[in-house]
Design an enzyme around this catalytic site. Structure first.
Site, PDB file in Angstrom:
ATOM      1  N   LYS A   1       0.836  -1.207   0.000  1.00 45.12           N
ATOM      2  CA  LYS A   1       0.000   0.000   0.000  1.00 45.12           C
ATOM      3  C   LYS A   1       0.866   1.250   0.000  1.00 45.12           C
ATOM      4  O   LYS A   1       1.939   1.271   0.622  1.00 45.12           O
ATOM      5  CB  LYS A   1      -0.900  -0.029   1.243  1.00 45.12           C
ATOM      6  CG  LYS A   1      -1.965   1.061   1.304  1.00 45.12           C
ATOM      7  CD  LYS A   1      -2.860   0.867   2.542  1.00 45.12           C
ATOM      8  CE  LYS A   1      -3.952   1.914   2.652  1.00 45.12           C
ATOM      9  NZ  LYS A   1      -4.841   1.692   3.823  1.00 45.12           N
TER      10      LYS A   1
ATOM     11  N   SER B   1      -9.833   1.524   2.957  1.00 42.53           N
ATOM     12  CA  SER B   1      -9.017   2.372   2.120  1.00 42.53           C
ATOM     13  C   SER B   1      -7.939   1.630   1.325  1.00 42.53           C
ATOM     14  O   SER B   1      -7.386   2.178   0.379  1.00 42.53           O
ATOM     15  CB  SER B   1      -8.349   3.434   2.992  1.00 42.53           C
ATOM     16  OG  SER B   1      -7.431   2.838   3.884  1.00 42.53           O
TER      17      SER B   1
ATOM     18  N   SER C   1      -9.894  -0.945   7.034  1.00 38.82           N
ATOM     19  CA  SER C   1      -9.332  -0.751   5.690  1.00 38.82           C
ATOM     20  C   SER C   1      -8.639  -1.948   5.074  1.00 38.82           C
ATOM     21  O   SER C   1      -8.325  -1.920   3.889  1.00 38.82           O
ATOM     22  CB  SER C   1      -8.368   0.423   5.690  1.00 38.82           C
ATOM     23  OG  SER C   1      -9.094   1.614   5.658  1.00 38.82           O
TER      24      SER C   1
HETATM   25  N1  GLN Z   1     -13.266   3.618   6.684  1.00 38.86           N
HETATM   26  C1  GLN Z   1     -12.600   4.019   7.889  1.00 38.86           C
HETATM   27  C2  GLN Z   1     -12.257   5.490   7.815  1.00 38.86           C
HETATM   28  O1  GLN Z   1     -12.560   6.086   6.837  1.00 38.86           O
HETATM   29  C3  GLN Z   1     -11.389   3.173   8.124  1.00 38.86           C
HETATM   30  C4  GLN Z   1     -10.221   3.546   7.324  1.00 38.86           C
HETATM   31  C5  GLN Z   1      -9.008   2.730   7.648  1.00 38.86           C
HETATM   32  O2  GLN Z   1      -9.098   1.664   8.250  1.00 38.86           O
HETATM   33  N2  GLN Z   1      -7.866   3.254   7.278  1.00 38.86           N
HETATM   34  O3  GLN Z   1     -11.716   6.037   8.713  1.00 38.86           O
END
Ligand code: GLN
Length: 485
Positions: A79, A154, A178
């Site tokens: 990532k 994400s 994410s």
């Molecule tokens: N969807 C969650 C957020 O927007 C988690 C994102 C993540 O785990 N990086 O904060």
């Protein structure tokens, strides 16, 4: 041989027996990236030459009988918020679009130590804030199972590249889901370890009390192996735990006889897709048949987890992102004076969701509101953590859906609050610091993957993997009927 569709374990075996070379393996992934990634959009940076050079070195080592590990020569994708020295580390943001990482993240260094070629850096929601990868400022990533749908987020790029056969496995990060949510949407195994199990040195900070590095793979056994590679104490991350890392692969063969599996009281009335409900029911039956005991538990304040998570995540993000000031990192837009330069840089560098969170986070932490929002959220967090500890006296693993639905369409969740709701099942484990994973189990009517989530007590990844392996053995038998992406 279809090298790009193989699991990391299969590739490792073929490399060790000399049936294939690492160069052939990496070439197969790169060919597939060249053929598919224009549509899938998983990669922000493809490191063709670097990966091929690493593969050639791996092959040379193997010929000379001095391989660095069983994974020597098995490629991987990472990532784009995990630092890889000398390579762009964009975090899906204009702010860091041209920023080169000055050093390797701990987990990246581990991959290199074991001889694994790194194929490239994958797309993500800007600064890991989002659940669909639609908030990337740089690129669209599509779900390989249905190009009209999001891959989740994400870590959408890390999920999409594995689902599309562009990489055998990958690393992502999980602050509120994410890794698990995109794994569910793309039909993969996604693991978020216990908070502190994996060093975050070199992971760009989003919400530091929640962030963990996690894994994407096609099988539970690959996930266990990748977790084994990256887990362990690291002096460069003060939250890194000193505990020894058990042999995760060993737990996969144990079966679930006598294991206590928890399900949430009233879960069948949750607002979930009927096919997700059917998958859950089937999983419960499968585990029971295999000798597990299924126990109903209630988790106090679980319905407050989303609010609690977003208050804390935004507060921490507003503080962590203060460093992007045009002086130290990334983008700088000149202005009349220093304050003007800060304003112009941050206005141009951050996208709408990141700005929203910085503004709300700053508000939540401001004098007069701190007690009402931030402190209250911390108190609720403690209660949620306590509720989990109580539940884990009665059960070994908790089984829930990973998400209430399968992958949604682009643009379907315009309202940020709707997007946040996607994380209903995933944020509790981050608030409590617990290990949790998503495992593909069944399909919806449209043929899209469904993910179920297993959560365990702190440092109990082995038990979680043990239950996952039992579910996988059933899923394995019907995988052929899902077709290919
Ligand atoms: N969807 C969650 C957020 O927007 C988690 C994102 C993540 O785990 N990086 O904060």
């Amino acid at each position: 041989m279809e090298l790009h569709t193989m699991t990391a374990a299969e590739l490792s075996r073929l490399l060790q027996s000399g049936e294939v070379s690492s160069v052939e393996t990496v070439e197969s992934c790169l060919d597939h990236i060249a053929a598919r990634d224009e549509t899938v959009g998983a990669f922000l940076t493809v490191l063709s030459e670097q990966a091929l050079r690493a593969a050639a070195r791996s092959d040379a080592r193997r010929r000379e009988g001095r391989s660095l590990s069983v994974w020597d020569g098995v490629p991987i994708a990472v990532k784009d918020n995990l630092a890889l020295a000398g390579v762009r580390n964009t975090c899906g943001s204009k702010m860091l679009e041209h920023y080169l990482a000055p050093y390797d993240a701990h987990v990246v260094a581990r991959l290199k130590e074991l001889g694994m070629p790194i194929l490239g850096k994958t797309n993500m929601d800007e600064f890991a804030m989002g659940s669909s990868t639609e908030y990337s400022a740089l690129q669209v990533t599509r779900n390989p199972w249905d190009m009209e749908r999001v891959p989740g987020g994400s870590s959408g790029g890390s999920a999409a590249c594995v689902a599309a056969g562009e990489a055998p496995w990958s690393l992502g990060s999980d602050t509120g889901g994410s890794v698990r949510e995109p794994a569910a949407f793309c039909g993969l195994v996604g693991i978020k370890p216990t908070y502190g199990r994996v060093s975050r040195y070199g992971l760009v900070a989003f919400a530091s009390s929640l962030d963990q590095v996690g894994t994407f793979s096609r099988t539970v056994s690959d996930g266990a192996a990748l977790l084994q590679i990256i887990a362990g104490n690291d002096g460069k991350d003060s939250t890194s735990l000193p505990d020894t890392v058990p042999d995760f692969a060993g737990s996969l063969r144990r079966g679930v006889q006598g294991l206590r599996i928890g399900v949430l009281e009233g879960w069948e009335e949750d607002n979930i897709l009927p096919s997700v409900r059917a998958s859950m029911q089937e999983a419960v039956a499968v585990l029971k048949d295999a000798g597990a005991e299924v126990i109903t538990v209630s988790l106090e304040l679980l319905d407050k987890a989303i609010e609690t998570y977003y208050l804390i995540a935004m507060a921490e993000a507003s503080s962590n992102l203060a460093r992007y000031d045009g002086v130290r990192y990334g983008l700088r837009v000149e202005g009349a004076d220093a304050a003007d330069m800060f304003r112009r840089t941050r206005s141009a560098g951050f996208g709408p969701e990141v700005k929203r969170r910085i503004l709300l986070g700053t508000y939540i932490l401001s004098a007069g509101y701190y007690d009402a929002y931030y402190k209250k959220a911390q108190q609720v967090r403690t209660l949620i953590r306590d509720a989990f500890s109580k539940a884990f006296h009665r059960v070994d693993v908790l089984l829930t859906p990973t998400t209430a639905t399968t992958a949604f369409r682009f643009g379907e969740k315009q309202d940020p609050l709707q997007m946040y709701q996607t994380d209903y099942y995933t944020v509790p484990a981050n608030l409590a610091g617990l290990p949790a994973m998503s495992i593909p189990f069944g399909r919806c009517d449209a043929g899209l993957p469904i993910g179920l989530q297993l959560t365990a007590g702190a440092l109990q990844e082995s038990i979680m993997l043990q239950a996952a392996a039992a579910l996988e053995s059933v899923e394995e038998q019907r995988r052929g009927s899902y077709g290919t992406v």
